[in-house]
Design a protein around this motif. Sequence first.
Motif, mmCIF file in Angstrom:
data_model
loop_
_atom_site.group_PDB
_atom_site.id
_atom_site.type_symbol
_atom_site.label_atom_id
_atom_site.label_comp_id
_atom_site.label_asym_id
_atom_site.label_seq_id
_atom_site.Cartn_x
_atom_site.Cartn_y
_atom_site.Cartn_z
ATOM 1 N N LEU A 33 0.806 -1.216 0.000
ATOM 2 C CA LEU A 33 0.000 0.000 0.000
ATOM 3 C C LEU A 33 0.841 1.270 0.000
ATOM 4 N N PHE A 34 2.002 1.223 0.655
ATOM 5 C CA PHE A 34 2.741 2.461 0.887
ATOM 6 C C PHE A 34 4.142 2.495 0.274
ATOM 7 N N TYR A 35 4.645 1.396 -0.246
ATOM 8 C CA TYR A 35 5.971 1.391 -0.866
ATOM 9 C C TYR A 35 5.844 1.174 -2.375
ATOM 10 N N PRO A 36 6.048 2.208 -3.181
ATOM 11 C CA PRO A 36 5.975 2.024 -4.643
ATOM 12 C C PRO A 36 6.988 1.002 -5.146
ATOM 13 N N TRP A 37 8.181 0.942 -4.524
ATOM 14 C CA TRP A 37 9.194 -0.001 -4.976
ATOM 15 C C TRP A 37 8.718 -1.444 -4.853
ATOM 16 N N PHE A 38 7.884 -1.738 -3.841
ATOM 17 C CA PHE A 38 7.399 -3.105 -3.689
ATOM 18 C C PHE A 38 6.422 -3.463 -4.804
ATOM 19 N N ARG A 39 5.555 -2.518 -5.155
ATOM 20 C CA ARG A 39 4.601 -2.784 -6.235
ATOM 21 C C ARG A 39 5.313 -2.969 -7.570
ATOM 22 N N LYS A 40 6.326 -2.132 -7.830
ATOM 23 C CA LYS A 40 7.072 -2.239 -9.088
ATOM 24 C C LYS A 40 7.854 -3.548 -9.166
ATOM 25 N N SER A 41 8.545 -3.866 -8.092
ATOM 26 C CA SER A 41 9.351 -5.088 -8.100
ATOM 27 C C SER A 41 8.473 -6.332 -8.142
ATOM 28 N N ALA A 42 7.328 -6.292 -7.461
ATOM 29 C CA ALA A 42 6.414 -7.441 -7.491
ATOM 30 C C ALA A 42 5.904 -7.682 -8.910
ATOM 31 N N LYS A 43 5.630 -6.594 -9.638
ATOM 32 C CA LYS A 43 5.180 -6.734 -11.024
ATOM 33 C C LYS A 43 6.264 -7.360 -11.895
ATOM 34 N N LEU A 44 7.512 -6.942 -11.689
ATOM 35 C CA LEU A 44 8.625 -7.519 -12.454
ATOM 36 C C LEU A 44 8.844 -8.982 -12.122
ATOM 37 N N ILE A 45 8.608 -9.355 -10.872
ATOM 38 C CA ILE A 45 8.785 -10.750 -10.453
ATOM 39 C C ILE A 45 7.686 -11.627 -11.033
ATOM 40 N N VAL A 46 6.443 -11.169 -10.925
ATOM 41 C CA VAL A 46 5.298 -11.957 -11.410
ATOM 42 C C VAL A 46 5.364 -12.145 -12.926
ATOM 43 N N THR A 47 5.829 -11.114 -13.642
ATOM 44 C CA THR A 47 5.936 -11.209 -15.111
ATOM 45 C C THR A 47 7.254 -11.832 -15.561
ATOM 46 N N LEU A 48 8.050 -12.316 -14.601
ATOM 47 C CA LEU A 48 9.318 -13.015 -14.862
ATOM 48 C C LEU A 48 10.372 -12.132 -15.524
ATOM 49 N N GLN A 49 10.220 -10.817 -15.385
ATOM 50 C CA GLN A 49 11.227 -9.911 -15.935
ATOM 51 C C GLN A 49 12.555 -10.017 -15.186
ATOM 52 N N VAL A 50 12.505 -10.548 -13.970
ATOM 53 C CA VAL A 50 13.730 -10.674 -13.168
ATOM 54 C C VAL A 50 14.669 -11.739 -13.729
ATOM 55 N N LEU A 51 14.174 -12.553 -14.647
ATOM 56 C CA LEU A 51 15.012 -13.598 -15.238
ATOM 57 C C LEU A 51 15.901 -13.062 -16.357
ATOM 58 N N LYS A 52 15.644 -11.838 -16.777
ATOM 59 C CA LYS A 52 16.444 -11.253 -17.849
ATOM 60 C C LYS A 52 17.813 -10.822 -17.321
#
Length: 326
Positions: A298-317
């Motif tokens: 709710l209060f940390y934008p970095w968590f929402r952004k990183s969670a989106k990258l993790i769920v979409t598997l962008q972290v594997l790049k």
Amino acid sequence: MQTQEKEAGLCFPHLLNSSCRRSGRPPAESMFMYITLSSMSVLTVALNLLVIISIAHFKRLQTPTNLLLLSLAFSDFFVGFLVVFQILLIDGCWFLGDVMCVGYYIVDYVITSASVEMVVLISVDCYVAICEPLRYSMKVTKRRVCISVSGCWIFSFLCVFIVMKDNLRQPGRHNSCYGECVVVFDQFSGLVDILFFFIGPVSVVVVLYVRVFVVAVSQARAMRSHPLSVHGSARVTLKKSDLKSARTLGLVGLAFLICLCPYFSLTLTGQEAEFQASSFAFVLFYFNSLLNPLIYALFYPWFRKSAKLIVTLQVLKPGSSQINVE
């Protein structure tokens, strides 16, 4: 017929005279509890795993404060698995034996006590950041945070053997029937538990956050009263960021107090601790581990952004760890 009904209500029907009785809850209530606890377990594990991956993977997030959140998420992650044992106890029976009973309590004690200590460290970090901002970078370093976190986990391991010493000598010695899982703290063990993991932490958290609140309010008033300049604008932006972070960490501390106090209120009324899947205090205590990542979301934008990258598997790049998600 009466004998069959009696046996059906026992945890171990073949141990007619020594078996514990089932809770006898209505099927609808048992199903509701099963769905609630199962959902809480899955969400706690999943959300805290996102926090762990986010901070461990993205280099820009590995600040001293976030390393404390990483340790808290690590303990909360395992709390999600501990909820599974509460699910097994919905009918009021423990089928895993006396050794596993004590083993559960040991793991539970280490993880939850470490969580309490992490919240205390987070409150200290927040206090230094708001009340002594010019000295923060010197006082709070990654090395000191890692040493403090390691010390907290080691302290939890040492305390569990003090608190559980009698139960370790003879597992199940305090059970009144087969199918029960009970541990009992002696007077000294109970005193250690209350002082180091309730009275002490709660006092520190309350005192530090009250001080942070007072300073934050005064700084917010000062920022509204001062005219902005080019240099001053950057300074105000930094202060606003600090105040927002303090607000978020303050909510973590508030959630900790709300969820912890009912649980320890039970221990203050008696020394005996028992598995109670229906106990509101136990469920609320475990719910805190789910509440923390929800606060981050709710209060940390970095968590929402990183969670989106993790769920979409962008972290594997390749090179994804260098992405700026702040």
